[in-house]
Design a protein around this motif. Sequence first.
Motif, PDB file in Angstrom:
ATOM      1  N   GLU A 236    -101.172  -5.879   1.941  1.00  0.00           N
ATOM      2  CA  GLU A 236    -101.838  -7.104   2.373  1.00  0.00           C
ATOM      3  C   GLU A 236    -103.250  -7.188   1.791  1.00  0.00           C
ATOM      4  OE1 GLU A 236    -100.630  -9.642   4.041  1.00  0.00           O
ATOM      5  OE2 GLU A 236     -98.659  -8.693   4.123  1.00  0.00           O
ATOM      6  N   LYS A 237    -103.942  -6.033   1.789  1.00  0.00           N
ATOM      7  CA  LYS A 237    -105.289  -6.019   1.219  1.00  0.00           C
ATOM      8  C   LYS A 237    -105.264  -6.334  -0.275  1.00  0.00           C
ATOM      9  CE  LYS A 237    -107.331  -2.699   4.470  1.00  0.00           C
ATOM     10  NZ  LYS A 237    -107.900  -1.346   4.609  1.00  0.00           N
ATOM     11  N   LEU A 238    -104.278  -5.735  -0.981  1.00  0.00           N
ATOM     12  CA  LEU A 238    -104.166  -6.005  -2.420  1.00  0.00           C
ATOM     13  C   LEU A 238    -103.863  -7.470  -2.680  1.00  0.00           C
ATOM     14  CD1 LEU A 238    -102.159  -2.872  -3.643  1.00  0.00           C
ATOM     15  CD2 LEU A 238    -104.532  -3.437  -4.181  1.00  0.00           C
ATOM     16  N   LYS A 239    -103.013  -8.046  -1.790  1.00  0.00           N
ATOM     17  CA  LYS A 239    -102.696  -9.452  -1.937  1.00  0.00           C
ATOM     18  C   LYS A 239    -103.951 -10.315  -1.787  1.00  0.00           C
ATOM     19  CE  LYS A 239     -98.442 -10.151  -0.243  1.00  0.00           C
ATOM     20  NZ  LYS A 239     -97.443 -10.574   0.764  1.00  0.00           N
ATOM     21  N   MET A 240    -104.728  -9.963  -0.741  1.00  0.00           N
ATOM     22  CA  MET A 240    -105.965 -10.718  -0.506  1.00  0.00           C
ATOM     23  C   MET A 240    -106.948 -10.531  -1.651  1.00  0.00           C
ATOM     24  SD  MET A 240    -106.545 -10.058   3.570  1.00  0.00           S
ATOM     25  CE  MET A 240    -108.157 -10.819   3.493  1.00  0.00           C
ATOM     26  N   LEU A 241    -107.039  -9.255  -2.134  1.00  0.00           N
ATOM     27  CA  LEU A 241    -107.958  -8.996  -3.241  1.00  0.00           C
ATOM     28  C   LEU A 241    -107.520  -9.736  -4.505  1.00  0.00           C
ATOM     29  CD1 LEU A 241    -108.617  -5.163  -2.797  1.00  0.00           C
ATOM     30  CD2 LEU A 241    -110.257  -7.012  -2.474  1.00  0.00           C
ATOM     31  N   ASN A 242    -106.206  -9.783  -4.724  1.00  0.00           N
ATOM     32  CA  ASN A 242    -105.703 -10.486  -5.902  1.00  0.00           C
ATOM     33  C   ASN A 242    -106.018 -11.984  -5.813  1.00  0.00           C
ATOM     34  OD1 ASN A 242    -104.134 -10.550  -8.385  1.00  0.00           O
ATOM     35  ND2 ASN A 242    -102.589 -11.636  -7.176  1.00  0.00           N
ATOM     36  N   GLU A 243    -105.838 -12.529  -4.592  1.00  0.00           N
ATOM     37  CA  GLU A 243    -106.162 -13.942  -4.400  1.00  0.00           C
ATOM     38  C   GLU A 243    -107.649 -14.192  -4.613  1.00  0.00           C
ATOM     39  OE1 GLU A 243    -104.788 -14.947  -0.549  1.00  0.00           O
ATOM     40  OE2 GLU A 243    -102.653 -14.803  -1.063  1.00  0.00           O
ATOM     41  N   LYS A 244    -108.469 -13.276  -4.054  1.00  0.00           N
ATOM     42  CA  LYS A 244    -109.917 -13.436  -4.224  1.00  0.00           C
ATOM     43  C   LYS A 244    -110.322 -13.295  -5.683  1.00  0.00           C
ATOM     44  CE  LYS A 244    -111.621 -12.119   0.335  1.00  0.00           C
ATOM     45  NZ  LYS A 244    -112.526 -11.220   1.089  1.00  0.00           N
ATOM     46  N   GLN A 245    -109.671 -12.342  -6.365  1.00  0.00           N
ATOM     47  CA  GLN A 245    -110.007 -12.137  -7.779  1.00  0.00           C
ATOM     48  C   GLN A 245    -109.641 -13.370  -8.603  1.00  0.00           C
ATOM     49  OE1 GLN A 245    -107.704  -9.210 -10.018  1.00  0.00           O
ATOM     50  NE2 GLN A 245    -109.599  -8.379 -10.851  1.00  0.00           N
TER      51      GLN A 245
END
Length: 468
Positions: A236-245
């Motif tokens: 979930e964190k990676l997903k959020m980070l990917n979206e933020k990136q």
Amino acid sequence: MKIRSKLAWTYIILLIIGIITISAYSILTIRSFLLDEGVEQFERDALSLALAAGSFKDNALFDDKIQRQARLSKYEMAVYDRGGVRFLTFPDSAFEDVEPYLNEDLLTELEREDGDPIVRSDENPEKLIAYVDLGQSDNAAQYLRISQDKRQYYAAVASIRHIIYAGMFFSIAAVIVVSILFARYMAAPIQRLNEAALDIAKGNLDRKIDLNRNDEFGTLADSLNHMARTLRADNEKLKMLNEKQSQFFADITHEVRNPLHTISGALEMLELKNLQPEKKKQYMLTAQKQIKRVARLFEDIKTLQRYDFDENFINREVFDLKEIIDEALMMYEPIAQEKGLQLKAANLKSFMVNADPNKMEQVVDNLISNAIKYTQEGEVEVGLKQMDERVEVYVKDTGPGIGEEHLDRLFDRFYRTDKARSRDKGGTGLGLSVVKGILNAHQSDIKVESEEGVGSRFYFRIPIYENS
């Protein structure tokens, strides 16, 4: 071969070996015990028969008495005179291969034993044989030989052996059944754990293993469940980070494209012939302003990048926090007056802190700059407040305030509450992100209290330095 089969065969082989070994040992032990008991009883019977034979009178009934005694005792008996010559046997068939006289060595040994029976096993291994000196007898007999087949003593062993064999085969059958059931019981959680691990490896992070066991399998199941939860959270964190990136790069592209378009347009206008000097100056100022904006943007990105990857992002030293705030107030006083705002200082007194003075100056500068930029009328207040062992730095304004729906993302990079109006004010959209990064590097955090139509209050706290 599956682990269940391996476990089953391992238990079966080990237990069968154990059962056979125990059974064989039991049979040999019982056989030896019965033989030892038989020898002792045989020696006692030999003495009893010798006493009886020595007490018989030397008459015509002597032979009958000896034979009757042999029948009652069920022993093979032979009687020898004082010269060691055999003169009476019962039954005759038992002594066909036996010498009719005693050798000198045996006679000497019998005299030395003085009435104790001598058990000889070298004559015939299949029989128990004993010789007894009758001593002073009432007849012609001087030596008595009795014998018996050893198989009579092993008859009980044969019965016991059959019982042991039956128990052994029953035990082996029970072991096979129990081993198969036990192997299934042991292998079942392994199979379930394997299936769950494969599911997790395939990406099914919602898989939960329910093993109600208090052994290592239960511990392993808990560990796999914990691993799945951790992977799920990390995913979930990676997903959020990917979206933020993705959003970050999109925002950078957007933020750079606008000033570049403005600069490109200004340069095209400057190429026009017969352009009035006032217009030329205006386009030059516009281009310079946009170039400075892009420079600030990349400077902020560089600061955030250093915060993310540079362990030496801050250089601590002890300094007076009041001096930094005084300099910021002095710098922004003319800007505030130009907008008709009142820039106030509250409770400014010396507080020594151990931090990076340049980074703290950048934080205060960003907070005051934002407050003046978004406040159209009223005042901006900058102050210090002691909170136990910490000092609170706050910047309070009477601006339009911030909606509650924006507070959670206010410090995200390039996030704007009103993108059109914010961009018109020349901001990069990274100021508050830079503030948060700097304060996080100081083990602190930026907080905000805001109400729409009333104003906002940004503040952070930092430990007061105590020289011990």
